[in-house]
Design an enzyme around this catalytic site. Structure first.
Site, PDB file in Angstrom:
ATOM      1  N   SER A  79       5.786  -3.156   3.115  1.00 55.06           N
ATOM      2  CA  SER A  79       6.236  -2.187   4.100  1.00 55.06           C
ATOM      3  C   SER A  79       6.084  -0.794   3.520  1.00 55.06           C
ATOM      4  CB  SER A  79       7.684  -2.457   4.509  1.00 55.06           C
ATOM      5  OG  SER A  79       8.498  -2.448   3.378  1.00 55.06           O
ATOM      6  N   VAL A 109       3.713  -4.758   6.954  1.00 50.90           N
ATOM      7  CA  VAL A 109       2.552  -5.642   6.944  1.00 50.90           C
ATOM      8  C   VAL A 109       3.055  -7.079   6.834  1.00 50.90           C
ATOM      9  CG1 VAL A 109       0.333  -6.164   5.889  1.00 50.90           C
ATOM     10  CG2 VAL A 109       1.288  -3.885   5.678  1.00 50.90           C
ATOM     11  N   LYS A 157      -0.750  -5.522  10.412  1.00 49.70           N
ATOM     12  CA  LYS A 157      -0.004  -4.300  10.146  1.00 49.70           C
ATOM     13  C   LYS A 157       0.575  -3.795  11.450  1.00 49.70           C
ATOM     14  CE  LYS A 157      -1.221  -1.516   7.155  1.00 49.70           C
ATOM     15  NZ  LYS A 157      -1.752  -0.539   6.245  1.00 49.70           N
ATOM     16  N   ASP A 197      -6.749   8.282   2.346  1.00 46.81           N
ATOM     17  CA  ASP A 197      -5.534   7.816   1.666  1.00 46.81           C
ATOM     18  C   ASP A 197      -5.885   6.854   0.537  1.00 46.81           C
ATOM     19  OD1 ASP A 197      -2.836   7.795   1.197  1.00 46.81           O
ATOM     20  OD2 ASP A 197      -2.334   6.415   2.829  1.00 46.81           O
TER      21      ASP A 197
END
Lengths: 203, 598
Positions: free
Chosen positions: B69, B75, B90, B178
């Site tokens: 998480s 997830v 997700k 990311d």
């Protein structure tokens, strides 16, 4: 705490959703403009569906006939939209929440047990309770609901918006007619302390 | 309304952590609010933020267990009954924007072994979810915490895989945005590196009022922190940060708040990677530095970074097969071209040549190179220091005693004039009082590949009296090389430790001179394979090829790409007089030969 940092995507989300305020859309809908209904749906349907998914028992979430309970409720509300004159957007959201809550309670009350459910329940013993009831406890949740109903409406709207609907403080400022996100957070803080006090009073 | 309760209310509303126990001790009976009621409200808030969906359904997927998480949501492992497979699901907290949805669709088209395969995205019950390939493995973040920093070789390998993944993403016209240790998984069994989580960082990152940017700002390129939209260059920067982090366990730019990170960028207070870990090969450090440069000087793209990492590997002096270029052309062969079945006559003729060739490689690469090592002034001994208490992880004052031991080692015999002393806890990014056993430290040393010795200082505080035992462990053989015991000294003062460390320091000085050749030439990410290899190496030295062969075969099951194990196995098989076919296969796999001309 700083409220200035905003990320690109959040701004994009605000632009996508916040092009026209709920208040404006409602006024248009009341004046008979049906095109205003679609953005209202887009705004409230996902939010309330998510909210309802925590409050529906498993059997209700799985059954096809109750799956679109939230959508049906919204259609009903929007049909009678000219009867509704909210002082604030927050009031409208709290009203929708109550409407969906009533529908869920009705559905649970009216449930007639079907024979094939027995087998299912053996695998899923918690089929009767909602995820929220399992997470918080039936009795505690009932106390919360009761205390919430005793708050002043603007306090209740703040709690519903932040605690239950996960609205951002900026969204809340618009909903509660407050000048800034900071002011919305302060209002929510006071409302939450009031709610805690209310929980402590015996009824 | 008291400020204290308003503060608690604020924390509940923001979703920040609350120290309930502390709060309880400060509460009076006369207070208008009870802790239990506040907890109820915090529970309500939490349950609405993200209810645990385990056991329920989302669309046609059956949610089995929560596997992770984050700020974006949770997830789950879910079962796709129709296709009879597990998927990772997700579920996002917030509905994504139109742009993110579009990105999600585009990403579903990226097909690359190092990029997680997205199966689909949809909305059910008002909740937006993405389901994708389910990968069993650990994130690089947890690998670092569990096993300590990666060896230079591993860092470069991971970097190359990630660059290929990013290149595939960038070529689809997308930006990951990311890249971080938590978003990369190393698959169990295969070791495949998989880039996860794209776009979701930007799809839903919680409430922006928290003053936090998507992901952790430590990975963000300075221009992105300055407000620019992330682009492919920003992904290259984040990859550089990730590789720096894997190699050192620290970040190039550090800071607790966004403001601190920004200020650190502005004042350019980046710590050079070789200052943090001097044994990083210069080429690898240069490659990583290139990715961390300001946007206009940065390595031009993922492919360019991959090329830099690849060339850093080739120039790494410890890489055993680079030295084949030093061999006489006549003794190098490419056995691949000559399947023995097809050309039996040539094959029989070749067998002795292969053997000669291999012996030559072993001789040159192995022994000559090893003997040369200690003479290289560049070899800086690295010693891991770990503190225990009656054999158990030390709970209190571990950090203090570690610095005492380090200070003593530094001053005694000028041992560490150019060396490195590492606090095992810090190296593993464990808290100063976190549990760490001597065993952990030895594992870490072995994995690190460049740690020469582990110094275990054990405080005695029991029936056998008070004092210290100090041991030097050779991580390679796991044997104790030296031990000193100081009894009848107060165990909680520094003096006993000082004396004991002083007594073992000559042994460590010897280390400095000899170096530790074996560790310099092995490269694998599997600790188990390393352990097996090290055991086999010991057996080979005492001329026991048969048991060594068995261990090496096991090591190769752990890591089939483990070149040194392949080489040593070839040596064993040759000495066991096994059929040449297997020898040649091992030599090929070990990469020890190279065709020179024709």
């Amino acid at each position: 705490m700083s409220f200035e940092t905003r990320t690109a995507s959040q701004t994009a989300a605000d632009v996508a959703v916040g092009a026209e305020s709920t208040f404006e859309l409602l006024s248009r809908a009341r004046a008979g403009d049906e095109r205003a209904l679609e953005p209202l749906f887009a705004r409230y349907l996902p939010r309330l569906r998510r909210w309802a998914s925590g409050r529906l028992p498993r059997w209700a979430r799985d059954a096809g006939d109750t799956q679109d309970l939230v959508q049906e409720t919204l259609i009903q509300v929007f049909k009678q939209v000219n009867r509704f004159e909210p002082r604030r957007e927050g009031a409208f959201q709290a009203y929708l929440r109550q409407a969906v809550m009533n529908r869920i309670r009705n559905a649970v009350r009216n449930r007639t047990r079907r024979p094939d459910d027995t087998a299912l329940d053996e695998v899923w013993p918690s089929s009767e309770s909602s995820p929220l009831e399992r997470a918080i406890g039936v009795e505690r949740l009932a106390r919360y609901e009761a205390a919430l109903s005793r708050l002043r409406s603007i306090e209740r709207e703040a709690i519903v918006a932040r605690l239950e609907m996960n609205c951002s403080y900026q969204e809340m400022a618009t909903m509660l007619n407050l000048p800034s996100a900071d002011a919305a957070r302060k209002a929510a803080q006071r409302a939450l302390v009031r709610l805690a006090e209310e929980l402590g009073t015996k009824q | 309304m008291s400020d204290r309760w308003l503060d608690v209310a604020g924390a509940i509303l923001d979703g920040s952590p609350i120290a309930w126990e502390t709060l309880r001790t400060q509460t009076l009976n006369s207070d208008p609010v009870s802790i239990e009621d506040l907890r109820l409200l915090a529970d309500v808030a939490q349950a609405h933020r993200m209810p645990d969906r385990t056991g329920s359904r989302w669309g046609s997927l059956e949610i089995i267990e929560r596997i992770g998480s984050g700020t974006f949501g949770d997830v789950y492992r879910a079962r796709d009954a129709a296709l009879d497979r597990d998927v990772a699901l997700k579920l996002l907290k917030q509905s994504p924007t139109m742009r993110s949805r579009l990105e999600g669709r585009l990403l579903a088209r990226v097909r690359h072994p190092n990029v997680v395969t997205v199966h689909g995205a949809a909305e059910h019950d008002g909740q937006y979810g993405i389901w994708m390939e389910f990968i069993r493995g650990e994130t690089l973040a947890s690998a670092l915490v569990n096993h300590g920093p990666f060896s230079p070789r591993e860092v470069a390998d991971v970097g190359r895989d990630l660059c290929q993944a990013l290149d595939a993403v960038h070529r689809s016209g997308l930006v990951h945005g990311d890249v971080k240790a938590n978003n990369v998984i190393r698959e169990d069994g295969t070791g495949r590196i998989v880039l996860m989580d794209f776009g979701t960082g930007r799809m839903a990152e919680g409430h922006p009022e928290d003053g936090r940017l998507a992901g952790t700002p430590l990975y963000l390129a300075p221009e992105v922190l300055g407000g620019r939209e992330p682009d492919a260059r920003a992904d290259v920067y984040s990859t550089g940060v990730l590789l720096y982090y894997l190699a050192t366990g620290a970040f190039p730019i550090e800071g607790v708040t966004l403001e601190q990170v920004r200020a650190a960028h502005d004042s350019a207070t980046r710590v050079s990677i070789r200052d943090r870990r001097p044994n990083i090969p210069r080429e690898l450090a240069t490659a990583i530095d290139g990715a961390l440069a300001p946007a206009d000087q940065r390595t031009a793209g993922a492919t360019a970074l991959e090329a830099a990492l690849t060339s850093s590997l080739c120039r790494e002096p410890r890489d055993p097969y680079v030295l084949t270029s030093e061999l006489d052309a006549r003794s190098t062969l490419n056995v691949q071209d000559v399947p023995p079945e097809a050309k039996p006559r040539r094959a029989t003729r070749l067998v002795p040549s292969i053997a000669v060739g291999f012996v030559a490689v072993t001789a040159v690469v192995g022994f000559q190179a090893w003997r040369r090592m200690p003479r290289e002034a560049a070899h800086r001994p690295t010693i891991l220091v770990v503190l225990t208490e009656e054999g158990q992880p030390m709970a209190n004052r571990a950090e203090h005693f570690t610095s005492v031991a380090q200070h003593e080692l530094r001053t005694a015999a000028h041992l560490m004039s150019d060396g490195r002393l590492a606090d095992a806890r810090r190296l593993m990014r464990r808290a100063a009082d976190g549990p760490l056993t001597a065993e952990d430290a030895v594992d870490l040393a072995m994995r690190d590949g460049a740690v020469d010795a582990v110094l275990v200082a054990n405080r005695l505080d029991g029936e056998s009296g008070r004092g210290w035992t100090v041991r030097v462990i050779d991580p390679w053989t796991r044997s104790t090389a030296s031990e000193a015991v100081e009894r009848d000294v107060p165990g909680n003062t520094d003096d006993g430790l000082r004396t004991a460390v002083n007594r073992i320091s000559p042994v460590l000085t010897g280390w400095h001179v000899v170096g530790h050749p074996v560790q310099q030439r092995v490269t694998t990410s599997s600790l188990r394979a390393l352990q097996l290899y090290s055991e086999a190496d010991g057996l080979v030295r005492v001329r026991q090829p048969d048991p060594a062969r068995q261990l090496l075969e096991q090591a190769l099951i752990e890591d089939p790409q483990f070149a040194s194990a392949n080489n040593l196995l070839a040596w064993c098989l040759y000495n066991l007089d096994r059929p040449s076919k297997r020898v040649s296969r091992c030599v090929q796999a070990g990469g020890g030969f190279e065709r020179r001309g024709d």
